[in-house]
Structures are given as structure tokens and as C-alpha cells.
Design a protein around this motif. Sequence first.
Motif, PDB file in Angstrom:
ATOM      1  N   ARG A   1       0.819  -1.217   0.000  1.00 16.69           N
ATOM      2  CA  ARG A   1       0.000   0.000   0.000  1.00 16.69           C
ATOM      3  C   ARG A   1       0.850   1.263   0.000  1.00 16.69           C
ATOM      4  N   THR A   2       2.028   1.215   0.604  1.00 14.57           N
ATOM      5  CA  THR A   2       2.880   2.404   0.681  1.00 14.57           C
ATOM      6  C   THR A   2       3.780   2.547  -0.537  1.00 14.57           C
ATOM      7  N   LYS A   3       3.820   1.560  -1.391  1.00 13.30           N
ATOM      8  CA  LYS A   3       4.679   1.605  -2.569  1.00 13.30           C
ATOM      9  C   LYS A   3       4.091   2.575  -3.593  1.00 13.30           C
ATOM     10  N   ILE A   4       4.915   3.443  -4.138  1.00 18.10           N
ATOM     11  CA  ILE A   4       4.485   4.413  -5.135  1.00 18.10           C
ATOM     12  C   ILE A   4       4.582   3.759  -6.505  1.00 18.10           C
ATOM     13  N   ILE A   5       3.475   3.788  -7.233  1.00 18.81           N
ATOM     14  CA  ILE A   5       3.432   3.180  -8.562  1.00 18.81           C
ATOM     15  C   ILE A   5       3.876   4.226  -9.577  1.00 18.81           C
ATOM     16  N   ILE A   6       4.961   3.947 -10.293  1.00 19.56           N
ATOM     17  CA  ILE A   6       5.475   4.909 -11.265  1.00 19.56           C
ATOM     18  C   ILE A   6       5.284   4.425 -12.697  1.00 19.56           C
ATOM     19  N   GLU A   7       4.859   3.216 -12.909  1.00 17.51           N
ATOM     20  CA  GLU A   7       4.577   2.732 -14.250  1.00 17.51           C
ATOM     21  C   GLU A   7       3.329   1.868 -14.216  1.00 17.51           C
ATOM     22  N   ALA A   8       2.665   1.804 -15.329  1.00 18.98           N
ATOM     23  CA  ALA A   8       1.426   1.041 -15.399  1.00 18.98           C
ATOM     24  C   ALA A   8       1.303   0.440 -16.789  1.00 18.98           C
ATOM     25  N   ARG A   9       0.303  -0.425 -16.937  1.00 22.09           N
ATOM     26  CA  ARG A   9       0.026  -1.029 -18.230  1.00 22.09           C
ATOM     27  C   ARG A   9      -1.273  -0.459 -18.786  1.00 22.09           C
ATOM     28  N   SER A  10      -1.296  -0.310 -20.071  1.00 21.04           N
ATOM     29  CA  SER A  10      -2.483   0.207 -20.738  1.00 21.04           C
ATOM     30  C   SER A  10      -3.593  -0.849 -20.695  1.00 21.04           C
ATOM     31  N   PRO A  11      -4.815  -0.469 -20.317  1.00 18.62           N
ATOM     32  CA  PRO A  11      -5.904  -1.444 -20.320  1.00 18.62           C
ATOM     33  C   PRO A  11      -6.366  -1.796 -21.730  1.00 18.62           C
ATOM     34  N   ILE A  12      -5.921  -1.038 -22.719  1.00 20.29           N
ATOM     35  CA  ILE A  12      -6.347  -1.285 -24.102  1.00 20.29           C
ATOM     36  C   ILE A  12      -5.464  -2.320 -24.771  1.00 20.29           C
ATOM     37  N   ASP A  13      -4.146  -2.073 -24.790  1.00 20.64           N
ATOM     38  CA  ASP A  13      -3.250  -2.991 -25.499  1.00 20.64           C
ATOM     39  C   ASP A  13      -2.164  -3.608 -24.617  1.00 20.64           C
ATOM     40  N   GLY A  14      -2.062  -3.212 -23.356  1.00 21.05           N
ATOM     41  CA  GLY A  14      -1.131  -3.855 -22.428  1.00 21.05           C
ATOM     42  C   GLY A  14       0.284  -3.317 -22.467  1.00 21.05           C
ATOM     43  N   ARG A  15       0.542  -2.260 -23.217  1.00 21.31           N
ATOM     44  CA  ARG A  15       1.916  -1.730 -23.254  1.00 21.31           C
ATOM     45  C   ARG A  15       2.173  -0.888 -22.003  1.00 21.31           C
ATOM     46  N   PHE A  16       3.471  -0.719 -21.682  1.00 20.79           N
ATOM     47  CA  PHE A  16       3.852   0.039 -20.497  1.00 20.79           C
ATOM     48  C   PHE A  16       3.636   1.531 -20.729  1.00 20.79           C
ATOM     49  N   LEU A  17       3.145   2.221 -19.711  1.00 27.74           N
ATOM     50  CA  LEU A  17       2.911   3.659 -19.757  1.00 27.74           C
ATOM     51  C   LEU A  17       3.533   4.309 -18.537  1.00 27.74           C
ATOM     52  N   THR A  18       3.877   5.589 -18.680  1.00 31.88           N
ATOM     53  CA  THR A  18       4.312   6.337 -17.506  1.00 31.88           C
ATOM     54  C   THR A  18       3.074   6.755 -16.721  1.00 31.88           C
ATOM     55  N   ALA A  19       3.280   7.326 -15.547  1.00 31.15           N
ATOM     56  CA  ALA A  19       2.146   7.715 -14.714  1.00 31.15           C
ATOM     57  C   ALA A  19       1.323   8.806 -15.391  1.00 31.15           C
ATOM     58  N   ALA A  20       1.985   9.763 -16.061  1.00 31.05           N
ATOM     59  CA  ALA A  20       1.263  10.843 -16.738  1.00 31.05           C
ATOM     60  C   ALA A  20       0.448  10.303 -17.914  1.00 31.05           C
ATOM     61  N   GLU A  21       1.043   9.401 -18.691  1.00 33.58           N
ATOM     62  CA  GLU A  21       0.313   8.806 -19.817  1.00 33.58           C
ATOM     63  C   GLU A  21      -0.875   7.986 -19.337  1.00 33.58           C
ATOM     64  N   TYR A  22      -0.681   7.286 -18.242  1.00 33.41           N
ATOM     65  CA  TYR A  22      -1.778   6.481 -17.695  1.00 33.41           C
ATOM     66  C   TYR A  22      -2.926   7.367 -17.219  1.00 33.41           C
ATOM     67  N   ALA A  23      -2.616   8.473 -16.538  1.00 32.51           N
ATOM     68  CA  ALA A  23      -3.654   9.394 -16.075  1.00 32.51           C
ATOM     69  C   ALA A  23      -4.391  10.008 -17.261  1.00 32.51           C
ATOM     70  N   GLN A  24      -3.655  10.345 -18.308  1.00 34.18           N
ATOM     71  CA  GLN A  24      -4.278  10.914 -19.494  1.00 34.18           C
ATOM     72  C   GLN A  24      -5.196   9.888 -20.167  1.00 34.18           C
ATOM     73  N   LEU A  25      -4.757   8.655 -20.247  1.00 38.76           N
ATOM     74  CA  LEU A  25      -5.581   7.609 -20.852  1.00 38.76           C
ATOM     75  C   LEU A  25      -6.837   7.353 -20.034  1.00 38.76           C
ATOM     76  N   GLN A  26      -6.711   7.345 -18.702  1.00 34.38           N
ATOM     77  CA  GLN A  26      -7.882   7.155 -17.845  1.00 34.38           C
ATOM     78  C   GLN A  26      -8.879   8.296 -18.026  1.00 34.38           C
ATOM     79  N   ALA A  27      -8.389   9.532 -18.176  1.00 30.94           N
ATOM     80  CA  ALA A  27      -9.288  10.662 -18.397  1.00 30.94           C
ATOM     81  C   ALA A  27     -10.010  10.527 -19.731  1.00 30.94           C
ATOM     82  N   GLN A  28      -9.308  10.049 -20.755  1.00 32.20           N
ATOM     83  CA  GLN A  28      -9.944   9.841 -22.058  1.00 32.20           C
ATOM     84  C   GLN A  28     -11.000   8.745 -21.995  1.00 32.20           C
ATOM     85  N   LEU A  29     -10.718   7.708 -21.217  1.00 28.86           N
ATOM     86  CA  LEU A  29     -11.676   6.603 -21.116  1.00 28.86           C
ATOM     87  C   LEU A  29     -12.901   6.980 -20.296  1.00 28.86           C
TER      88      LEU A  29
END
Length: 110
Positions: free
Chosen positions: A48-76
Motif C-alpha cells: 500500500r505504501t509503494k508508489i506506482i510509477i509505471e502502469a500497463r495500458s488497459p487497451i493494449d497492455g503496453r507500459f505507460l508512464t504515470a502521466a500517460e496512464y492518467a491521461q488515458l484514464q481521463a480519455q476513457l
Amino acid sequence: MGRVKARKAIQLLYLIVISATLVVLSSYWGSAVIGLPPPEDTPEEILRTKIIIEARSPIDGRFLTAAEYAQLQAQLQEVPPPKLDPRIREQIFLLRLRKTLFRFFPFLNF
């Protein structure tokens, strides 16, 4: 005759005591091990205390940075306006109405 019955009663008592002892001991045998998590498992409190700095795209599964992930979530989150023909919408509404009516009046055949 009385001795035979007494001997059978004692044998039955021995059998009951031994089987009950075996059942109780076998039920406690592996219970301490079952309740513990595996040693390589990271505790939830640490995760729970670990900071997540990378994520996977829910669309195609590629790695995203935190900013790209937030932008994609806003678009979705944005819902596009419906682009359905009004006649098709009306047909869907009528089918749903028919299905609901069949639940209450199953004997109708229309």
C-alpha cells in the motif's frame, strides 16, 4: 454370556476412543501451516505504501508512464455521444418492453 457382552462393549469403547483421538490429531496436524502466507509474499501494508510509477495500458497492455496512464484514464472516462439511429433505438426500446411484459404475462403470444 455376560462376559462376552462386556468384552464387546469394552472393545467398542476402545474403538470409539482411538478413532476420536485419530480424528482430533489429524485435524490439528496441518492447521498451523495452512494459516500462514508463503514466505516470499510481500505484506499488504508494504504494498500500500509503494508508489506506482509505471502502469500497463488497459487497451493494449503496453507500459505507460504515470502521466500517460492518467491521461488515458481521463480519455476513457469521457462518454462519447450515442451515434445510434433513432429507429434502431426505438426497436431496442420495444424489445426491452416486450421482454418485461413477457415476465409478467407469459401466456401472451405477441
